[in-house]
Design an enzyme around this catalytic site. Structure first.
Site, PDB file in Angstrom:
ATOM      1  N   SER A  42       0.876  -1.186   0.000  1.00 29.40           N
ATOM      2  CA  SER A  42       0.000   0.000   0.000  1.00 29.40           C
ATOM      3  C   SER A  42       0.907   1.228   0.000  1.00 29.40           C
ATOM      4  CB  SER A  42      -0.932  -0.002   1.216  1.00 29.40           C
ATOM      5  OG  SER A  42      -0.223   0.183   2.412  1.00 29.40           O
ATOM      6  N   HIS A 146      -3.208  -5.732   2.098  1.00 31.38           N
ATOM      7  CA  HIS A 146      -2.362  -6.811   2.628  1.00 31.38           C
ATOM      8  C   HIS A 146      -3.043  -8.171   2.630  1.00 31.38           C
ATOM      9  CE1 HIS A 146       0.131  -3.575   4.938  1.00 31.38           C
ATOM     10  NE2 HIS A 146       0.359  -3.582   3.637  1.00 31.38           N
ATOM     11  N   GLN A 154      -6.910  -1.388   6.996  1.00 33.15           N
ATOM     12  CA  GLN A 154      -5.768  -2.261   6.682  1.00 33.15           C
ATOM     13  C   GLN A 154      -5.164  -2.964   7.903  1.00 33.15           C
ATOM     14  OE1 GLN A 154      -2.686  -1.113   3.591  1.00 33.15           O
ATOM     15  NE2 GLN A 154      -1.456  -0.891   5.433  1.00 33.15           N
ATOM     16  N   GLU A 155      -5.069  -2.237   9.037  1.00 30.72           N
ATOM     17  CA  GLU A 155      -4.374  -2.835  10.188  1.00 30.72           C
ATOM     18  C   GLU A 155      -5.054  -2.463  11.505  1.00 30.72           C
ATOM     19  OE1 GLU A 155      -0.290  -1.466   9.938  1.00 30.72           O
ATOM     20  OE2 GLU A 155      -0.267  -1.856   7.786  1.00 30.72           O
ATOM     21  N   GLU A 196       1.552  -9.338   6.615  1.00 30.25           N
ATOM     22  CA  GLU A 196       2.374  -9.006   7.785  1.00 30.25           C
ATOM     23  C   GLU A 196       2.119  -9.943   8.955  1.00 30.25           C
ATOM     24  OE1 GLU A 196       1.473  -4.875   8.446  1.00 30.25           O
ATOM     25  OE2 GLU A 196       2.706  -4.230   6.763  1.00 30.25           O
ATOM     26  N   ASP A 232      -4.169   1.340  11.308  1.00 29.45           N
ATOM     27  CA  ASP A 232      -3.711   1.971  10.070  1.00 29.45           C
ATOM     28  C   ASP A 232      -4.875   1.835   9.095  1.00 29.45           C
ATOM     29  OD1 ASP A 232      -2.636   2.961   7.799  1.00 29.45           O
ATOM     30  OD2 ASP A 232      -1.017   1.496   7.615  1.00 29.45           O
ATOM     31  N   GLU A 277      -3.384   5.834  11.960  1.00 32.90           N
ATOM     32  CA  GLU A 277      -2.501   6.162  10.829  1.00 32.90           C
ATOM     33  C   GLU A 277      -3.334   6.321   9.550  1.00 32.90           C
ATOM     34  OE1 GLU A 277       0.783   3.367  10.553  1.00 32.90           O
ATOM     35  OE2 GLU A 277       0.743   3.512   8.370  1.00 32.90           O
ATOM     36  N   ASP A 304       1.440   8.445   7.092  1.00 28.28           N
ATOM     37  CA  ASP A 304       2.342   7.504   6.412  1.00 28.28           C
ATOM     38  C   ASP A 304       2.356   7.885   4.927  1.00 28.28           C
ATOM     39  OD1 ASP A 304       3.606   5.364   5.201  1.00 28.28           O
ATOM     40  OD2 ASP A 304       2.059   3.898   5.650  1.00 28.28           O
ATOM     41  N   LYS A 329       9.663   5.348   7.396  1.00 30.59           N
ATOM     42  CA  LYS A 329      10.051   4.148   6.652  1.00 30.59           C
ATOM     43  C   LYS A 329      11.246   4.545   5.791  1.00 30.59           C
ATOM     44  CE  LYS A 329       5.374   2.169   6.017  1.00 30.59           C
ATOM     45  NZ  LYS A 329       4.189   2.212   5.116  1.00 30.59           N
ATOM     46  N   SER A 356       8.787   2.276  11.203  1.00 26.10           N
ATOM     47  CA  SER A 356       7.931   1.209  10.667  1.00 26.10           C
ATOM     48  C   SER A 356       8.613   0.276   9.673  1.00 26.10           C
ATOM     49  CB  SER A 356       6.724   1.843   9.968  1.00 26.10           C
ATOM     50  OG  SER A 356       5.949   0.875   9.302  1.00 26.10           O
ATOM     51  N   HIS A 357       8.153  -0.957   9.717  1.00 29.65           N
ATOM     52  CA  HIS A 357       8.460  -1.964   8.690  1.00 29.65           C
ATOM     53  C   HIS A 357       7.643  -1.698   7.432  1.00 29.65           C
ATOM     54  CE1 HIS A 357       4.851  -4.770   9.964  1.00 29.65           C
ATOM     55  NE2 HIS A 357       4.498  -3.511   9.850  1.00 29.65           N
ATOM     56  N   ARG A 358       7.813  -2.546   6.421  1.00 31.88           N
ATOM     57  CA  ARG A 358       6.939  -2.573   5.253  1.00 31.88           C
ATOM     58  C   ARG A 358       6.240  -3.925   5.215  1.00 31.88           C
ATOM     59  NH1 ARG A 358       7.426   2.003   1.940  1.00 31.88           N
ATOM     60  NH2 ARG A 358       5.272   1.339   1.588  1.00 31.88           N
ATOM     61  N   SER A 359       5.224  -4.038   4.379  1.00 30.69           N
ATOM     62  CA  SER A 359       4.529  -5.327   4.307  1.00 30.69           C
ATOM     63  C   SER A 359       5.420  -6.405   3.707  1.00 30.69           C
ATOM     64  CB  SER A 359       3.222  -5.191   3.533  1.00 30.69           C
ATOM     65  OG  SER A 359       3.425  -4.528   2.311  1.00 30.69           O
ATOM     66  N   LYS A 380       6.359   0.155  14.583  1.00 29.64           N
ATOM     67  CA  LYS A 380       5.334  -0.723  14.008  1.00 29.64           C
ATOM     68  C   LYS A 380       6.048  -1.800  13.220  1.00 29.64           C
ATOM     69  CE  LYS A 380       2.625   0.289  10.354  1.00 29.64           C
ATOM     70  NZ  LYS A 380       1.491   0.604   9.461  1.00 29.64           N
TER      71      LYS A 380
HETATM   72  C1  LIG Z   1       3.386  -1.129   6.520  1.00 27.98           C
HETATM   73  C2  LIG Z   1       2.489  -0.649   5.667  1.00 27.98           C
HETATM   74  O1  LIG Z   1       2.200  -1.287   4.516  1.00 27.98           O
HETATM   75  P1  LIG Z   1       3.049  -1.190   3.168  1.00 27.98           P
HETATM   76  O2  LIG Z   1       4.446  -1.578   3.504  1.00 27.98           O
HETATM   77  O3  LIG Z   1       2.365  -2.160   2.278  1.00 27.98           O
HETATM   78  O4  LIG Z   1       2.967   0.240   2.722  1.00 27.98           O
HETATM   79  C3  LIG Z   1       1.736   0.570   5.936  1.00 27.98           C
HETATM   80  O5  LIG Z   1       0.890   0.986   5.121  1.00 27.98           O
HETATM   81  O6  LIG Z   1       1.960   1.206   6.962  1.00 27.98           O
HETATM   82 MG   LIG Z   2       0.423   2.778   6.552  1.00 25.18          MG
END
Ligand SMILES: C=C(OP(=O)(O)O)C(=O)O
Ligand SMILES: [Mg+2]
Length: 403
Positions: A42, A146, A154-155, A196, A232, A277, A304, A329, A356-359, A380
């Site tokens: 995303s 995701h 999404q989360e 994730e 999120d 988020e 984000d 990120k 933050s991580h990514r998916s 995150k």
């Molecule tokens: C971690 C996320 O997803 P993506 O890495 O797919 O952007 C997000 O949207 O915060």
């Molecule tokens: Mg996000």
């Protein structure tokens, strides 16, 4: 000692089974750093450009590696990152790819730390870092981009704000993830997992709120400290510019911008959300500002896709009062120096940074060190799954002084 003598790049697998870029950086004195680029699904419209890994590697070998080897010092992160920008020559890393750039940037940081004999978080943050740990936001239910046929939001993220230690916090999130599975089973709802590791049941958001709320209460009673939760929304993925509405497909509801603001503000109050988020579209600073006015005193409104770790976009947000928090990120912007600049600008203006991580992820744990190095209040990085626990377990090791 930290003069770079070799940069090697290769394709490796990410957690979705897609190729991504891995970089090795070697220094004159034998210092070594290795890092892998994550990848989003995303993704924000204004992110730095991720090129197909084979192309990103070829371009970085041609344009960046010769400028680094024998020329740059891994211990001088600004120099390395400035060279990456110069070698690329665009403002969005579309030549060498943000995936090559971020892998080299993070690998150089690790090589620098290796030579110094310091843990990465101390190399990045200085001698006095390592006392404060971020609260881990662990996603336990999710859908959006995701997972197919799951929630619109999404989360659903657990936030063990009262945990006495990072270890307690990480285990609490995993426990909520486990209780969610039990509650879904009780309701006869089958569920796989999303990208994730969160459960991705075919339920609407309202049912997900009920399940997560109950799971959080159960685990809170068990562990005896406060656990809250957040979201999120990834609203840019729901937003339809033609009808100017947010489309909640599983509930069959469309909300215009005012209704979306009202809906999110109600959720914040009803569930005492600690974190929200991307509740609105990535182009709508004004709506972000409106929501922040209404509930920004009781929750984090985090950008984000809105800010994409970019200081220009954050400056615009600060000017308009949009949000009170930024997601960080490193691959959205391409280098660690740029990520640090975004965090610094945020801090100066009272915005909290959430690393933050990514998916799509690798075993790379740089973001755990980045969060500790910058005193981020939240990180995150999922709740379960090897590429997620790589970061969570690294946080536990940092706390145990065992990196
Ligand atoms: C971690 C996320 O997803 P993506 O890495 O797919 O952007 C997000 O949207 O915060
Ligand atoms: Mg996000």
């Amino acid at each position: 000692m930290t003069l770079i003598t070799d940069v090697r790049l290769r394709r490796i697998l990410d957690s979705r089974g897609n190729p991504t870029v891995e970089a090795d950086v070697v220094t004159e004195s034998g210092g070594f750093g290795r890092a892998g680029a994550p990848s989003g699904a995303s993704t924000g419209e204004y992110e730095a450009v991720e090129r197909p890994p084979a192309e990103a590697i070829a371009a970085a070998r041609e344009h960046a590696v010769p400028r680094l080897v024998g020329e740059a010092y891994a211990g001088n992160q600004r120099e390395v990152d400035t060279i990456l920008h110069a070698a690329d020559g665009t403002d969005d890393f579309s030549k060498i790819g943000a995936n090559s750039a971020v892998a080299i940037s993070m690998a150089a940081a690790k090589a620098g730390a290796d030579v110094l004999g310091a843990p990465l978080f101390q190399h990045l943050g200085g001698a006095f870092r390592g006392e404060n740990f971020p609260v881990p936001l662990g996603n336990v239910v999710g859908g959006g981009e995701h997972a197919a046929d799951a929630t619109d939001i999404q989360e659903f993220l657990v936030a063990p704000v009262g945990a006495p230690s990072i270890e307690d916090a990480v285990f609490a999130n995993a426990a909520v993830h486990g209780v969610v599975a039990d509650l879904l089973e009780e309701r006869d709802v089958p569920s796989g997992k999303g990208d994730e590791g969160a459960w991705a049941p075919s339920i609407d958001d309202e049912a997900a709120f009920e399940v997560v709320d109950e799971a959080v209460s159960q685990v809170e009673d068990d562990v005896g400290f406060e656990i809250r939760f957040g979201l999120d929304v990834a609203a840019a993925e729901m937003y339809d510019a033609d009808s100017e509405t947010y489309e909640y497909e599983s509930a069959g509801i469309n909300r215009d911008t005012d209704e979306q603001i009202e809906y999110i503000a109600d959720l914040v109050r009803e569930y005492d959300l600690v974190y929200v988020e991307d509740p609105l579209d990535e182009n709508d600073y004004e709506a972000f500002a409106d929501l922040t006015d209404r509930v920004g005193d009781r929750t984090l409104i985090c950008g984000d896709d809105l800010f994409v770790t970019n200081t220009d976009r954050l400056t615009e947000g600060i000017d308009q009062g949009a949000g009170n928090s930024i997601l960080i990120k490193p691959n959205q912007i391409g280098t660690l120096s740029d990520a640090f600049d975004a965090i610094e600008l945020a801090t100066e203006n009272g915005y909290d940074s959430v690393v933050s991580h990514r998916s799509g992820e690798t075993e790379d744990a740089t973001i755990a060190h980045l969060a500790v190095a910058t005193d981020a209040p939240f990180i995150k990085t999922g709740a379960v799954g090897g590429e997620r626990t790589a970061k969570l377990n690294e946080l536990i090791r940092i706390a145990d002084d065992a990196t």
